[in-house]
Design a protein around this motif. Structure first.
Motif, PDB file in Angstrom:
ATOM      1  N   GLU A 102      79.955  27.732  23.068  1.00 49.00           N
ATOM      2  CA  GLU A 102      81.112  27.635  23.958  1.00 49.00           C
ATOM      3  C   GLU A 102      82.239  26.841  23.303  1.00 49.00           C
ATOM      4  O   GLU A 102      83.420  27.188  23.427  1.00 49.00           O
ATOM      5  N   LYS A 103      81.901  25.791  22.583  1.00 50.68           N
ATOM      6  CA  LYS A 103      82.908  24.972  21.907  1.00 50.68           C
ATOM      7  C   LYS A 103      83.693  25.789  20.879  1.00 50.68           C
ATOM      8  O   LYS A 103      84.876  25.543  20.641  1.00 50.68           O
ATOM      9  N   GLN A 104      83.016  26.764  20.272  1.00 56.98           N
ATOM     10  CA  GLN A 104      83.631  27.551  19.199  1.00 56.98           C
ATOM     11  C   GLN A 104      84.170  28.894  19.687  1.00 56.98           C
ATOM     12  O   GLN A 104      84.684  29.674  18.893  1.00 56.98           O
ATOM     13  N   HIS A 105      84.027  29.170  21.007  1.00 59.45           N
ATOM     14  CA  HIS A 105      84.322  30.515  21.517  1.00 59.45           C
ATOM     15  C   HIS A 105      83.542  31.534  20.681  1.00 59.45           C
ATOM     16  O   HIS A 105      84.096  32.527  20.197  1.00 59.45           O
ATOM     17  N   GLY A 106      82.251  31.255  20.526  1.00 57.19           N
ATOM     18  CA  GLY A 106      81.411  32.010  19.614  1.00 57.19           C
ATOM     19  C   GLY A 106      80.829  33.273  20.207  1.00 57.19           C
ATOM     20  O   GLY A 106      81.327  33.801  21.219  1.00 57.19           O
ATOM     21  N   ASN A 124      83.838  30.221   7.020  1.00 61.10           N
ATOM     22  CA  ASN A 124      83.565  28.941   7.678  1.00 61.10           C
ATOM     23  C   ASN A 124      82.781  29.045   8.984  1.00 61.10           C
ATOM     24  O   ASN A 124      82.630  28.048   9.684  1.00 61.10           O
ATOM     25  N   LYS A 125      82.264  30.207   9.312  1.00 63.97           N
ATOM     26  CA  LYS A 125      81.428  30.328  10.507  1.00 63.97           C
ATOM     27  C   LYS A 125      79.998  29.891  10.177  1.00 63.97           C
ATOM     28  O   LYS A 125      79.509  30.101   9.057  1.00 63.97           O
ATOM     29  N   VAL A 126      79.333  29.296  11.160  1.00 60.84           N
ATOM     30  CA  VAL A 126      77.931  28.901  11.024  1.00 60.84           C
ATOM     31  C   VAL A 126      77.104  29.814  11.931  1.00 60.84           C
ATOM     32  O   VAL A 126      77.356  29.901  13.130  1.00 60.84           O
ATOM     33  N   ALA A 146      77.713  31.373  15.907  1.00 59.53           N
ATOM     34  CA  ALA A 146      77.098  32.640  16.303  1.00 59.53           C
ATOM     35  C   ALA A 146      75.591  32.584  16.147  1.00 59.53           C
ATOM     36  O   ALA A 146      75.057  31.813  15.341  1.00 59.53           O
ATOM     37  N   VAL A 147      74.936  33.422  16.922  1.00 54.50           N
ATOM     38  CA  VAL A 147      73.488  33.586  16.858  1.00 54.50           C
ATOM     39  C   VAL A 147      73.179  35.067  16.709  1.00 54.50           C
ATOM     40  O   VAL A 147      73.738  35.900  17.440  1.00 54.50           O
ATOM     41  N   ASN A 193      83.418  31.944  27.622  1.00 57.14           N
ATOM     42  CA  ASN A 193      84.132  32.432  26.432  1.00 57.14           C
ATOM     43  C   ASN A 193      83.187  32.696  25.265  1.00 57.14           C
ATOM     44  O   ASN A 193      83.526  32.460  24.096  1.00 57.14           O
ATOM     45  N   VAL A 194      81.989  33.170  25.589  1.00 54.88           N
ATOM     46  CA  VAL A 194      81.009  33.530  24.569  1.00 54.88           C
ATOM     47  C   VAL A 194      80.678  35.014  24.734  1.00 54.88           C
ATOM     48  O   VAL A 194      80.246  35.446  25.807  1.00 54.88           O
TER      49      VAL A 194
END
Length: 266
Positions: free
Chosen positions: A127-131, A5-7, A83-84, A174-175
């Protein structure tokens, strides 16, 4: 599945390492935004991973507004961004005498500035996802081969950015930001480049041990396997790290005396 479920945005994912990373991410349960310059090759990757699992954006990342369009596509198509992977890069031969300012600026724009801009544009969503961010560098970042001056400079700058942002963004947003530095990898473009230099079509089957102690060079899927760890929650809070993926210690390695070298025709 380790990336369920990660984008994930993977730049330069129509060929080579980026393609392998995108395919592996989908195999691990992720949704992927593909990016590159070659529409036909991008559509091939899209067909491999399935249109339900990915979306394709064909555009030069150095173009005005390209980064914004790429991030917006991830959000509008999948609703979030976890993630990027900054993989897109120009690999071009040059030395002090063949590198002019325009050439250097071109490589820096794609190899260093575009990753910086993508991180900045994606940060509110990450940041919203702690990615996390995974930068794909090169062992050439440390000094580089004699005829890879501009490329090596761009990867050295990318590595410094990873170290810097890996601390500040982890602390403040938190990234996490980490980097893989691959060694010599048998990508499609590398195979073509060596043939253009006059080597035989099967040049990669007999690599001198000074370059490949194991008898072969790395495969893109092996870099992709390593990438999954840094993109997954398994890597925990680790940030600001640069990991070399090569089969010998790149720094301080002394080739054996009278070692065979792989010379390209002049």
């Amino acid at each position: 599945m380790r990336l369920q479920n990660k984008v994930i945005i993977v730049t330069g994912s129509t060929t080579g390492i980026g393609k392998a990373i995108a395919i592996r991410c989908v195999e691990e349960g992720a949704k992927v935004v593909l990016n590159g310059l070659e529409k036909d090759l991008g559509e091939e990757v899209l067909n491999i991973v399935g249109k339900q699992n990915a979306v394709l954006h064909i555009e030069d990342l150095a173009a005005d507004g390209a980064i914004t369009r790429l991030v917006n596509l991830a959000i509008t198509h999948f609703g979030k961004l976890d993630a990027v992977v900054n993989n897109a890069a120009i690999v071009a031969s040059s030395n002090l005498y063949t590198t002019d300012k325009d050439f250097l600026r071109k490589l820096l724009e794609v190899n260093t500035i575009a990753p910086f801009t993508l991180i900045k544009e994606a940060l509110p969503h990450l940041e919203k996802q702690h990615g996390c961010v995974l930068n794909i560098g090169s062992v050439n970042a440390y000094s580089g081969e004699p005829n890879l001056l501009a490329y090596s400079m761009s990867k050295g700058a990318l590595m410094t950015m990873t170290r810097n942002l890996g601390d500040t963004l982890n602390r403040e947003n938190n990234v996490r930001v980490n980097q893989i530095n691959p060694g010599w990898v048998l990508t499609e473009n590398e195979a073509i480049r060596k043939r253009e230099h006059g080597l035989a079509d099967d040049w990669y089957k007999e690599i001198p041990s000074v370059y490949a102690p194991s008898g072969r060079i790395l495969w893109p899927k092996e870099i992709a396997a390593a990438a999954v760890y840094w993109l997954s929650d398994e890597s925990g809070p680790v940030s600001g790290q640069v990991v070399d993926i090569e089969q010998h210690p790149f720094i301080g390695r002394n080739p054996p005396k009278n070692s065979q070298t792989m010379k390209e025709p002049t």
